[in-house]
Scaffold this motif. Structure first.
Motif, short mmCIF file in Angstrom:
data_model
loop_
_atom_site.label_atom_id
_atom_site.label_comp_id
_atom_site.label_asym_id
_atom_site.label_seq_id
_atom_site.Cartn_x
_atom_site.Cartn_y
_atom_site.Cartn_z
N LYS A 96 0.80 -1.23 0.00
CA LYS A 96 0.00 0.00 0.00
C LYS A 96 0.83 1.28 0.00
CE LYS A 96 -4.14 -1.91 0.52
NZ LYS A 96 -5.23 -1.73 -0.49
N VAL A 97 2.07 1.22 0.53
CA VAL A 97 2.96 2.39 0.53
C VAL A 97 4.34 1.96 0.08
CG1 VAL A 97 1.71 3.62 2.35
CG2 VAL A 97 3.59 2.11 2.96
N GLY A 98 5.07 2.90 -0.53
CA GLY A 98 6.41 2.61 -1.02
C GLY A 98 7.48 2.82 0.03
N MET A 99 8.74 2.76 -0.43
CA MET A 99 9.89 2.84 0.47
C MET A 99 10.87 3.93 0.07
SD MET A 99 10.80 -1.19 0.98
CE MET A 99 9.59 -2.40 1.51
N GLU A 100 10.44 4.87 -0.78
CA GLU A 100 11.38 5.84 -1.34
C GLU A 100 11.06 7.27 -0.93
OE1 GLU A 100 13.94 4.73 -2.84
OE2 GLU A 100 13.26 2.66 -3.13
N ALA A 127 0.23 11.55 2.57
CA ALA A 127 -0.56 10.53 1.85
C ALA A 127 -0.24 9.14 2.38
CB ALA A 127 -0.27 10.61 0.35
N GLY A 128 1.04 8.87 2.61
CA GLY A 128 1.44 7.56 3.13
C GLY A 128 0.93 7.33 4.54
N ALA A 129 1.00 8.35 5.37
CA ALA A 129 0.56 8.20 6.76
C ALA A 129 -0.95 8.01 6.85
CB ALA A 129 0.99 9.42 7.57
N ILE A 130 -1.69 8.61 5.92
CA ILE A 130 -3.15 8.40 5.89
C ILE A 130 -3.45 6.94 5.55
CG2 ILE A 130 -5.25 8.96 4.61
CD1 ILE A 130 -4.09 11.87 4.41
N VAL A 131 -2.73 6.38 4.59
CA VAL A 131 -2.90 4.96 4.27
C VAL A 131 -2.53 4.09 5.46
CG1 VAL A 131 -2.09 3.08 2.80
CG2 VAL A 131 -2.59 5.30 1.78
N ILE A 132 -1.43 4.42 6.13
CA ILE A 132 -1.01 3.66 7.31
C ILE A 132 -2.10 3.70 8.38
CG2 ILE A 132 0.62 3.63 9.25
CD1 ILE A 132 1.78 2.45 6.67
N MET A 181 -6.37 14.13 -0.85
CA MET A 181 -5.47 12.98 -0.99
C MET A 181 -6.20 11.68 -0.68
SD MET A 181 -1.98 14.05 0.88
CE MET A 181 -1.29 15.67 0.67
N ALA A 182 -6.94 11.69 0.44
CA ALA A 182 -7.60 10.47 0.88
C ALA A 182 -8.64 10.00 -0.14
CB ALA A 182 -8.25 10.70 2.24
#
Length: 318
Positions: A96-100, A127-132, A181-182
């Motif tokens: 669901k989220v990348g590493m870069e 955006a990544g933290a919302i997915v988390i 974003m969400a």
């Protein structure tokens, strides 16, 4: 000489030297700006600067305005990542989220559309933290937020940690970009669940109120690979702490992370309230507050103080 003896001697020396270094860094705060896009954050004192450093025995040194309370904001993202990893495992999270790192500002959504497969580049941007936040286990936003708060309390050794409801409300009322974003992530099939509920969890963990000593104790757990060295209790699997610390080096200081790695050389995570959590692996947890921000969104005086400490005490990992 044992590591404990080394840190004890260094902390004793710091008690003499730290106040002078802090005052020199504090003078830079006039060149920064307190965050105002979340209205409640604009009330913070621009000139404030405080730091708390703790070692494995619980010995500590503090200087400046370390008793100031502030909200964790993006610093919380490190720990929601850890909780999501513990709840789901690596594969489910990194599907669901990348590493870069992105090279963009923390609240940019530019690359969500431009770069396939359309997942956030890393868990520390908004955006990544919302997915988390959507991956934290629980039957609804209240249970998820409560589990997050309890996790933060266990890491900090402070059962009194609470949400700052005024900041939470202020953040929720002014979060149009985060909502955009969400909904984009939802439409793209990346975000699962109710958007309102996911954002509610996100706003709440950003609004957890803490002091420098709380951040330092949380950082100490990371410095000792997931075990609280003061109690001896393992709180997070070592592998997940390794992942989190790597993200802190590459992405933790927004799009100034590379510069911070060169000038300070420690894993760190900042927040727009002016907080910075950092650590010296195997030695110290460090919590800092300095509300005046530089153009990249990091504490202007706090970054300078950490540069001074790292260079004077040879703390850089590199």
């Amino acid at each position: 000489m044992s590591n404990y003896a080394n840190t004890k001697d260094e902390l004793d020396s710091l008690k003499e030297r730290l106040p002078k270094w802090l005052e020199a860094s504090k003078s830079l705060s006039t060149g920064g700006k307190v965050a105002s896009y979340i209205p409640e954050l604009s009330k913070a004192p621009q000139q404030a600067l405080g730091i708390h450093i703790i070692d494995a025995s619980g010995d500590s040194v503090s200087a400046g305005d370390c008793g100031l309370s502030f909200t964790m904001q993006s610093i919380s993202k490190v720990f929601t990542l850890l909780l999501a990893l513990m709840d789901n495992g690596e594969k489910a999270v990194f599907d669901k989220v990348g590493m870069e790192p992105t090279g963009d500002s923390f609240n940019s959504m530019l690359k969500l559309e431009l770069v396939q497969p359309g997942i956030p580049f890393n868990p520390l941007i908004n955006a990544g933290a919302i997915v988390i936040s959507s991956l934290i286990a629980g039957s609804g936003p209240d249970e998820k937020a409560e589990r997050t708060l309890q996790f933060f309390r266990s890491l900090s050794g402070n059962e009194r940690l609470q949400f700052d409801l005024a900041v939470y409300q202020s953040e929720s009322e002014t979060a149009d970009l985060n909502r955009s974003m969400a909904y984009f992530l939802k439409d793209n099939g990346v975000l699962e669940g109710n958007v309102h509920d996911v954002l509610d969890v996100y706003f709440r963990h950003c609004s957890v109120q803490a002091q420098c000593a709380d951040l330092a104790r949380m950082a100490l757990v990371l410095a000792y690979d997931g075990t609280d060295p003061i109690t001896g209790v393992n709180l997070v699997p070592r592998r997940y702490v390794q992942i989190a610390k790597t993200f802190m080096v590459t992405c933790g200081m927004y799009n100034a992370s590379g510069e911070f790695a060169i000038e300070v050389g420690l894993p760190a995570k900042s927040g727009v309230s002016g907080g910075i959590l950092t650590l010296v692996p195997g030695r110290y947890g460090i919590g800092l507050i300095g509300p005046a921000l530089n153009p990249k969104g990091n504490s202007i005086s706090g970054v300078h103080l950490l540069e001074t400490l790292s260079k004077e005490l040879d703390w850089s990992l590199f």
